[in-house]
Design a protein around this motif. Structure first.
Motif, PDB file in Angstrom:
ATOM      1  N   ASP A 288     -13.169   3.159  21.877  1.00 16.51           N
ATOM      2  CA  ASP A 288     -14.288   4.073  22.121  1.00 16.51           C
ATOM      3  C   ASP A 288     -15.218   4.172  20.910  1.00 16.51           C
ATOM      4  OD1 ASP A 288     -11.810   5.424  21.099  1.00 16.51           O
ATOM      5  OD2 ASP A 288     -13.214   7.082  20.792  1.00 16.51           O
ATOM      6  N   TYR A 289     -14.759   3.754  19.736  1.00 17.96           N
ATOM      7  CA  TYR A 289     -15.562   3.840  18.515  1.00 17.96           C
ATOM      8  C   TYR A 289     -16.748   2.879  18.516  1.00 17.96           C
ATOM      9  CZ  TYR A 289     -12.660   7.071  15.766  1.00 17.96           C
ATOM     10  OH  TYR A 289     -12.010   8.175  15.282  1.00 17.96           O
ATOM     11  N   VAL A 290     -16.848   2.011  19.532  1.00 10.11           N
ATOM     12  CA  VAL A 290     -18.043   1.162  19.608  1.00 10.11           C
ATOM     13  C   VAL A 290     -19.258   1.969  20.050  1.00 10.11           C
ATOM     14  CG1 VAL A 290     -16.657  -0.885  20.107  1.00 10.11           C
ATOM     15  CG2 VAL A 290     -17.670   0.407  22.004  1.00 10.11           C
ATOM     16  N   PHE A 291     -19.045   3.213  20.493  1.00  8.29           N
ATOM     17  CA  PHE A 291     -20.139   4.101  20.909  1.00  8.29           C
ATOM     18  C   PHE A 291     -20.310   5.232  19.898  1.00  8.29           C
ATOM     19  CE2 PHE A 291     -18.318   2.552  25.039  1.00  8.29           C
ATOM     20  CZ  PHE A 291     -19.371   1.710  25.358  1.00  8.29           C
ATOM     21  N   ASP A 292     -21.513   5.832  19.893  1.00  2.84           N
ATOM     22  CA  ASP A 292     -21.762   6.906  18.930  1.00  2.84           C
ATOM     23  C   ASP A 292     -21.373   8.282  19.461  1.00  2.84           C
ATOM     24  OD1 ASP A 292     -23.793   7.515  20.718  1.00  2.84           O
ATOM     25  OD2 ASP A 292     -25.430   7.053  19.332  1.00  2.84           O
ATOM     26  N   GLY A 293     -21.000   8.368  20.747  1.00  4.94           N
ATOM     27  CA  GLY A 293     -20.515   9.628  21.294  1.00  4.94           C
ATOM     28  C   GLY A 293     -21.585  10.658  21.574  1.00  4.94           C
ATOM     29  N   THR A 294     -22.849  10.241  21.734  1.00  4.88           N
ATOM     30  CA  THR A 294     -23.925  11.218  21.941  1.00  4.88           C
ATOM     31  C   THR A 294     -24.292  11.408  23.416  1.00  4.88           C
ATOM     32  OG1 THR A 294     -25.610   9.506  21.636  1.00  4.88           O
ATOM     33  CG2 THR A 294     -24.896  10.730  19.671  1.00  4.88           C
ATOM     34  N   LEU A 295     -23.775  10.555  24.294  1.00  4.82           N
ATOM     35  CA  LEU A 295     -24.091  10.718  25.714  1.00  4.82           C
ATOM     36  C   LEU A 295     -23.433  11.971  26.280  1.00  4.82           C
ATOM     37  CD1 LEU A 295     -23.877   7.145  27.323  1.00  4.82           C
ATOM     38  CD2 LEU A 295     -25.901   8.399  26.588  1.00  4.82           C
ATOM     39  N   ASP A 296     -24.021  12.523  27.322  1.00  7.82           N
ATOM     40  CA  ASP A 296     -23.447  13.693  27.968  1.00  7.82           C
ATOM     41  C   ASP A 296     -22.689  13.319  29.244  1.00  7.82           C
ATOM     42  OD1 ASP A 296     -25.520  13.000  29.587  1.00  7.82           O
ATOM     43  OD2 ASP A 296     -26.563  14.947  29.491  1.00  7.82           O
ATOM     44  N   ARG A 297     -22.247  12.068  29.322  1.00  9.81           N
ATOM     45  CA  ARG A 297     -21.456  11.580  30.450  1.00  9.81           C
ATOM     46  C   ARG A 297     -20.449  10.564  29.919  1.00  9.81           C
ATOM     47  NH1 ARG A 297     -22.884   6.432  30.912  1.00  9.81           N
ATOM     48  NH2 ARG A 297     -25.063   5.767  30.660  1.00  9.81           N
ATOM     49  N   PRO A 298     -19.452  10.190  30.739  1.00  9.14           N
ATOM     50  CA  PRO A 298     -18.520   9.143  30.300  1.00  9.14           C
ATOM     51  C   PRO A 298     -19.230   7.812  30.062  1.00  9.14           C
ATOM     52  CG  PRO A 298     -17.605  10.370  32.142  1.00  9.14           C
ATOM     53  CD  PRO A 298     -19.032  10.814  32.007  1.00  9.14           C
ATOM     54  N   TYR A 299     -18.744   7.066  29.085  1.00 12.82           N
ATOM     55  CA  TYR A 299     -19.325   5.765  28.775  1.00 12.82           C
ATOM     56  C   TYR A 299     -18.834   4.710  29.762  1.00 12.82           C
ATOM     57  CZ  TYR A 299     -21.468   7.277  24.428  1.00 12.82           C
ATOM     58  OH  TYR A 299     -22.266   7.911  23.507  1.00 12.82           O
TER      59      TYR A 299
END
Length: 482
Positions: A288-299
């Protein structure tokens, strides 16, 4: 006599994977022409894209020249350039079709695809016969062959010319009968990172069968420049890369950055090259660390990567390289818990010792238990799901690390109110060493893998079962990366 003008067609045989190909031959008074092997047309018609690397021709002067039965550690596409043969094939692979037989005549208008482990033999029916075959591995003195006697009574091949009147080698005449033949095992599966949480879970899931090989970092290091020659890769079918540099904070240091890039990028590049060159399936475990975690939904799998720290950057780069292998599964997961030091065991220990922890409450995700992750990887391989990227985590309502800690306290008979939630910034405010940025949203959408026919367990169902067997390991609070 060679048939002219027949369309390109393929027919199955009683031996799984062995197919007979009718080849279009175009002729006139001058002679004839054929496309003996044409990748685009034949793969479209169902021939495996077997990647031939060597072409061999055996010329036979006399009628009755008899060769085989040899099962070699590569696939073959056999045909006749001139003359005519009686071909015989015996399945010598481990499995229910062991000992199955198929025979037919070949002239220039017919060819046969022979899978690895199927014994191949022929007898010439015309003088000056040229027998040709493409193979997808280079000949090697180290290669293991399996042989069967041409006169074996069990398979009872009806040779057109009796063997006592045929020309054959003393070696072929002395090969063992079927009862003495050790079946050819499947190609090997190699699990890298066998000493980690996922590696141990894969050992439980796949077992100790002879064709399953486990390698720890000390046995096979991803960062070793000799990795491309570390194994006879033609003997393998699958590599599962459960190895990685996962020290996310150490990766922010000069030495850790080098180690992370060596294992997570350079090593994966070598695996992708090996997989492409030898037609292997590469399973690469990502994060999951490939994403910055700023979305408000599941990646989702097709969301653009945007890592925050060095660890995430190396994992994102590794994903891009793994995708270069034509046969790849990139399995992205989060918050892995298995056999070893991890967050749940830490919380179990703190609860038992009477320590009231401060735990981060602004990072949201789902735990993934290593046995479920191993089960999902096994499912992708055994069902031969479409290659690509798959998110694979536990299911259920996403929670914070603090919520998980409270549930662990509750499951072990302790007051969950003893856990105090704090922000990531507050938790690391007094840190004296580099701290990697964490994604606040680590929730991954799992619909794609579930559409392949697997049901992932809920996070808290798995947690309840795990806590029963978990033993405390540390007083430290760990926020483990995947």
């Amino acid at each position: 006599m060679t048939a002219y003008g027949t369309p390109l067609t393929a027919a199955p045989t009683p031996i799984p994977g062995l197919t007979v190909w009718e080849l279009p031959v175009h002729g006139d008074s001058r002679g004839w022409f054929k496309e003996n092997w044409q990748r685009e047309k034949m793969t479209a018609a169902g021939l495996p894209d077997f990647g031939p690397v060597q072409n061999n021709i055996s010329f036979n002067d006399a009628v009755g020249t008899t060769r085989g039965i040899h099962a070699e550690p590569w696939d073959k596409f056999v045909s006749v350039a001139t003359g005519r043969i009686f071909g015989a094939w015996v399945d010598l692979r481990e499995g229910p079709s062991f000992g199955a037989v198929y025979t037919c005549e070949l002239d220039p208008s017919r060819a046969v695809f022979v899978p690895r482990g199927v014994g191949n033999a022929y007898q010439t029916l015309e003088p000056d016969t040229a027998y040709a075959y493409l193979v997808n591995d280079h000949w090697s003195a180290d290669a293991a062959y399996t042989f069967l006697n041409l006169a074996d009574e069990t398979v009872a091949i009806a040779w057109p010319i009796p063997l006592d009147q045929a020309e054959l080698s003393a070696k072929d005449a002395a090969h063992p009968r079927l009862a003495q033949v050790a079946p050819v095992p499947p190609r090997k599966t190699l699990i890298l990172g066998a000493g980690g949480q996922l590696g141990r879970a894969l050992r439980d899931a796949l077992g100790e069968r002879p064709h399953i090989e486990y390698a720890t970092r000390s046995q096979l290091d991803l960062a070793d420049p000799d990795l491309p020659t570390a194994r006879r890769w033609g003997d393998y079918d699958t590599i599962i890369n459960a190895a990685a540099h996962t020290a996310v904070d150490a990766a922010e240091t000069a030495a850790g950055r080098r180690d992370a890039w060596a294992a997570n990028v350079t090593g994966v590049a070598a695996l992708a090259r090996i997989a492409a060159e030898h037609r292997l399936t590469l399973v690469h475990v990502s994060s999951d660390y490939v994403f910055d975690g700023t979305l408000d939904r599941p990646y989702r799998e097709d969301d653009p990567v945007c890592p925050l720290g060095v660890y995430g950057q190396t994992k994102a780069a590794g994903d891009a390289l793994a995708a270069l292998a034509p046969r790849h599964y990139i399995v992205r997961t989060s918050w892995v818990i298995g056999d070893g030091s991890n967050f749940v065991r830490t919380m179990t220990g703190l609860a038992a010792r009477g320590i009231d922890p401060r735990v981060v409450d602004d990072q949201i995700g789902r735990l993934t238990f290593a046995d479920d992750l191993a089960r999902g990887i096994h499912h992708l391989l055994t069902t031969r799901a479409a290659y690509g990227i798959y998110n694979l985590t536990g299911t259920g309502e996403p929670t914070s690390w603090a919520d998980i800690a409270r549930r662990v306290f509750e499951l072990t008979g302790h007051d969950p109110a003893r856990v105090t939630g704090v922000s990531t910034d507050d938790y690391y405010a007094s840190a004296t060493t580099p701290i990697a940025p964490r994604p606040h949203n680590s929730v991954l959408e799992t619909g794609k893998i579930e559409a392949t026919g697997i049901t992932m367990r809920s996070t808290f169902e798995s947690l309840a079962a795990y806590v029963v067997t978990a033993s405390p390991t540390s007083q430290e609070v760990h926020l483990p990366p995947t």
